[in-house]
Design a protein around this motif. Sequence first.
Motif, PDB file in Angstrom:
ATOM      1  N   SER A  63       0.832  -1.208   0.000  1.00 48.37           N
ATOM      2  CA  SER A  63       0.000   0.000   0.000  1.00 48.37           C
ATOM      3  C   SER A  63       0.865   1.257   0.000  1.00 48.37           C
ATOM      4  O   SER A  63       0.567   2.236  -0.675  1.00 48.37           O
ATOM      5  N   CYS A  91       1.325   4.112  -4.637  1.00 46.35           N
ATOM      6  CA  CYS A  91       0.599   5.372  -4.791  1.00 46.35           C
ATOM      7  C   CYS A  91       0.063   5.491  -6.199  1.00 46.35           C
ATOM      8  O   CYS A  91       0.760   5.194  -7.161  1.00 46.35           O
ATOM      9  N   GLU A  92      -1.173   5.933  -6.307  1.00 45.17           N
ATOM     10  CA  GLU A  92      -1.824   6.037  -7.601  1.00 45.17           C
ATOM     11  C   GLU A  92      -1.974   7.490  -7.998  1.00 45.17           C
ATOM     12  O   GLU A  92      -1.957   8.385  -7.171  1.00 45.17           O
ATOM     13  N   ASN A 131      -6.119   6.964 -11.072  1.00 44.66           N
ATOM     14  CA  ASN A 131      -6.095   5.575 -10.609  1.00 44.66           C
ATOM     15  C   ASN A 131      -5.434   4.634 -11.607  1.00 44.66           C
ATOM     16  O   ASN A 131      -5.797   3.489 -11.722  1.00 44.66           O
ATOM     17  N   SER A 147      -5.740  -6.464  -4.153  1.00 45.21           N
ATOM     18  CA  SER A 147      -7.152  -6.848  -4.028  1.00 45.21           C
ATOM     19  C   SER A 147      -7.277  -8.245  -3.439  1.00 45.21           C
ATOM     20  O   SER A 147      -8.153  -8.511  -2.606  1.00 45.21           O
ATOM     21  N   ARG A 165      -5.946  -8.371   0.339  1.00 43.24           N
ATOM     22  CA  ARG A 165      -6.928  -7.770   1.247  1.00 43.24           C
ATOM     23  C   ARG A 165      -8.054  -8.766   1.560  1.00 43.24           C
ATOM     24  O   ARG A 165      -8.477  -8.921   2.706  1.00 43.24           O
ATOM     25  N   ASN A 176      -8.989  -1.392 -10.044  1.00 42.19           N
ATOM     26  CA  ASN A 176      -8.276  -0.487  -9.152  1.00 42.19           C
ATOM     27  C   ASN A 176      -7.725  -1.230  -7.935  1.00 42.19           C
ATOM     28  O   ASN A 176      -8.306  -2.200  -7.462  1.00 42.19           O
ATOM     29  N   TYR A 177      -6.605  -0.738  -7.399  1.00 39.41           N
ATOM     30  CA  TYR A 177      -6.012  -1.342  -6.206  1.00 39.41           C
ATOM     31  C   TYR A 177      -6.960  -1.323  -5.012  1.00 39.41           C
ATOM     32  O   TYR A 177      -6.844  -2.123  -4.096  1.00 39.41           O
ATOM     33  N   SER A 178      -7.908  -0.384  -5.007  1.00 38.40           N
ATOM     34  CA  SER A 178      -8.848  -0.284  -3.882  1.00 38.40           C
ATOM     35  C   SER A 178      -9.922  -1.373  -3.926  1.00 38.40           C
ATOM     36  O   SER A 178     -10.637  -1.580  -2.939  1.00 38.40           O
ATOM     37  N   TYR A 179     -10.038  -2.064  -5.047  1.00 40.37           N
ATOM     38  CA  TYR A 179     -11.003  -3.151  -5.173  1.00 40.37           C
ATOM     39  C   TYR A 179     -10.595  -4.311  -4.273  1.00 40.37           C
ATOM     40  O   TYR A 179      -9.413  -4.669  -4.199  1.00 40.37           O
ATOM     41  N   THR A 180     -11.580  -4.909  -3.607  1.00 39.12           N
ATOM     42  CA  THR A 180     -11.338  -6.098  -2.803  1.00 39.12           C
ATOM     43  C   THR A 180     -11.970  -7.295  -3.498  1.00 39.12           C
ATOM     44  O   THR A 180     -13.136  -7.262  -3.879  1.00 39.12           O
TER      45      THR A 180
END
Length: 204
Positions: free
Chosen positions: A12, A16-17, A21, A82, A85, A196-200
Motif C-alpha cells: 500500500s 501510490c496512484e 487511478n 485486491s 486484502r 483499481n487497487y482499492s477493489y477487494t
Amino acid sequence: MKNIGIILVLLSLFSCETKYNYIDSGLANGRFDGTMYDYLHSNSYDWDSTLLLVERAGLEDLFQGKQAGYEKITFFGPTNLSILRWMIEQGYNAIREIPEATCRELILRHIVAGIHWRDDIPRGEQVLGETQGKGGEVFTSAFGTKFWVYSFQDTYHDIPDVGPVYLYVTSFDTRTQIDVASTDIETDNGVVHSLNYSYTLGQL
C-alpha cells in the motif's frame, strides 16, 4: 496472517496512484506478445497472486485460449492488493489454503467471453440507489453472474467529451461500484482491464 498483513501495508505504501487511478501495466503500447497466461507471468508486482489463483483453480487453459467458447476473453483483473486484502478478511495465510472451487469461482466471476475494448462500452452514468444506471452494458461472467459496465469521458480544460475515458463496473450481487484502473491491455487471446487497487476480491 501477520506476514500477509505486513506485505499488504508495504504494498500500500509503495503503490501510490495518480489522480486517474492508473495502474502501470509495463507496456508502452498496451500490446503484449503472448497469451494472457504469459502476461500474468510477466508482471509479478501486480499479478503474481492472480496467477496463483488461476493455477489453483486449474484455469490455465482458459487463460491460454484453449477452452471451447472462450478462445478470446475479456478479464476484469483483480491485482495482488485486491487478493491479499480479501485473504486477510477471510483468514487465509496462503492461496494454497483456499479451496479450489472457491478459487475457480473468484476467477470466473471476472471473465467474459469475447473481446470487449474500452471504446466498445457505451457511455453511461450512475443513478442514485440503482445497481444499474443509464447506458452502459450488462455482461454475464463465465461463472454466470451479471455485472454492469459503463464508460465515462472526462473533461479536458473544461471542454466536455474530449478528456480521458474511464470504465466503471457495478456488481449486481454486491451493488459495489468498481473503478477500472488500466484498460485495453491486449494479449494474443484477449484483453485485460485492470481493476483499481482499492477493489477487494469478492466484490464483483
